[in-house]
Design a protein around this motif. Sequence first.
Motif, PDB file in Angstrom:
ATOM      1  N   GLY A  15     -39.598 -18.097 -45.397  1.00 22.66           N
ATOM      2  CA  GLY A  15     -38.774 -18.161 -44.190  1.00 22.66           C
ATOM      3  C   GLY A  15     -37.904 -16.930 -44.026  1.00 22.66           C
ATOM      4  O   GLY A  15     -37.271 -16.478 -44.980  1.00 22.66           O
ATOM      5  N   PRO A  49     -38.617 -21.909 -34.162  1.00 18.57           N
ATOM      6  CA  PRO A  49     -39.309 -21.400 -35.343  1.00 18.57           C
ATOM      7  C   PRO A  49     -40.766 -21.066 -35.024  1.00 18.57           C
ATOM      8  O   PRO A  49     -41.432 -21.774 -34.279  1.00 18.57           O
ATOM      9  N   TYR A  51     -44.481 -20.230 -36.820  1.00 20.23           N
ATOM     10  CA  TYR A  51     -45.215 -20.414 -38.073  1.00 20.23           C
ATOM     11  C   TYR A  51     -46.555 -19.694 -37.990  1.00 20.23           C
ATOM     12  O   TYR A  51     -47.254 -19.785 -36.986  1.00 20.23           O
ATOM     13  N   MET A  65     -42.572 -17.891 -41.666  1.00 16.86           N
ATOM     14  CA  MET A  65     -41.753 -18.655 -40.721  1.00 16.86           C
ATOM     15  C   MET A  65     -40.617 -17.782 -40.196  1.00 16.86           C
ATOM     16  O   MET A  65     -39.750 -17.348 -40.962  1.00 16.86           O
ATOM     17  N   THR A  67     -37.339 -17.552 -37.599  1.00 12.11           N
ATOM     18  CA  THR A  67     -36.377 -18.559 -37.141  1.00 12.11           C
ATOM     19  C   THR A  67     -35.405 -17.987 -36.114  1.00 12.11           C
ATOM     20  O   THR A  67     -35.160 -16.775 -36.076  1.00 12.11           O
ATOM     21  N   SER A  84     -33.076 -23.729 -37.332  1.00 13.27           N
ATOM     22  CA  SER A  84     -33.184 -22.738 -38.407  1.00 13.27           C
ATOM     23  C   SER A  84     -32.825 -23.348 -39.751  1.00 13.27           C
ATOM     24  O   SER A  84     -33.513 -23.132 -40.754  1.00 13.27           O
ATOM     25  N   VAL A  87     -35.548 -25.511 -41.164  1.00 15.01           N
ATOM     26  CA  VAL A  87     -36.653 -24.759 -41.777  1.00 15.01           C
ATOM     27  C   VAL A  87     -36.384 -24.520 -43.260  1.00 15.01           C
ATOM     28  O   VAL A  87     -37.317 -24.454 -44.070  1.00 15.01           O
TER      29      VAL A  87
END
Length: 420
Positions: A15, A49, A51, A65, A67, A84, A87
Amino acid sequence: MSMNQTPASERVHIGFFGKRNAGKSSVMNAVTGQDIAVVSDVRGTTTDPVYKSMELLPLGPVVMMDTPGIDDEGELGALRVKKSYQVLNKTDVAVLVIDGSAGASYEDAALMERIQAKNIPYVVVINKKELTLPGTAERIPEMLGLTGAEGVLHLHEGGAVRMIQVSALTGEGIRELKEQIAEAANTEAPERYLVRDLLKPSDITVLVVPIDKAAPKGRLILPQQQTIRDILEADAVSVVAKENELKNLLPQLNKKPKLVVTDSQVFGRVAEDTPDDIMLTSFSILFARYKGDLESVVRGVTALDSLEDGDTVLISEGCTHHRQCGDIGTVKLPAWIRAHTGREIKIRTTSGTEFPDDLTGYKLILHCGGCMLNEREMKYRLKCAEDQGVPMTNYGIAIAYMKGILKRSVEPFPEIYKLL
């Protein structure tokens, strides 16, 4: 998902977090060598987000990922910030991106505190190296709360603090950043097995797979695919049958199966058709062990017997799918719970990422096996329930308990079997 791809739930989740315009999307694009996220000088370009499943060398299969900015403003901005932070619950490696031309901020420090509290391995990236003034980078560890009174960098669970200056614009430092991300990912737990550790070479495992209206046309669902693959990894043999064929199948095998694994929905019938000298469990129970904490969901199931009229039970699934007639989460489980308890129970259902922060209104949580969730998110949900004092169990465990076959269904796991 292609049949040849590693499932997203089995990939390392990386992330990218930080304030608006810190360059999160630009850094992620530079790391991947692809234009995965939209890049703009306009603050708040990333509103949800993003992906992307891919292969990232030297790490392997990952989910990248991106955010929204953690400093977004207004009512809508607050929802984006919440997204966020959500995540983080599925993040295996956090990349905190800081604008080197501006330095670290209160929001960055608050996010770092949350990352450390969740014991997530991380890398701090000071972006825009070409615009960073002398001395700014050196002050960032202190601004993030990463240094002690003597100016020594604090350690975290994965080892020393990882910090690097990069330029997403020129590519400087990106190769080294990828190496640091791979190093952080390698601090995770050792490899886990679904069923491989229960089998020896040439052992036979029978998988019972109902084909009904809820079954996807032309394919097996992910837990079935993954279990077959793990059986092959053990050099064992998998035999797949529908529930109405099991009774006829077993006498035809020239060797007694070591194990029968069934879809939880037909647990009762399969238990009747499986001789007592063959171990029996379900896909959902295998995944409870694989993704979370089997002991805690076995202990949690007894809360079914203390439910009263008007109590609310949360039934939560990790995936989103089109609900069919006779759906297990919204139809079958509520009916079984009411029949077992004899009480007027209220049911609430959630799916996908929609897992409540506040669980205190529930007397029990029933969760699916979590095949679409990675291990970190499944354990996060279990910990949320534990911290708020709400019992949590698993579809397979709950069904086995209500069918009176729980002890038999955990026989393959001696450490759990002895608790019952």
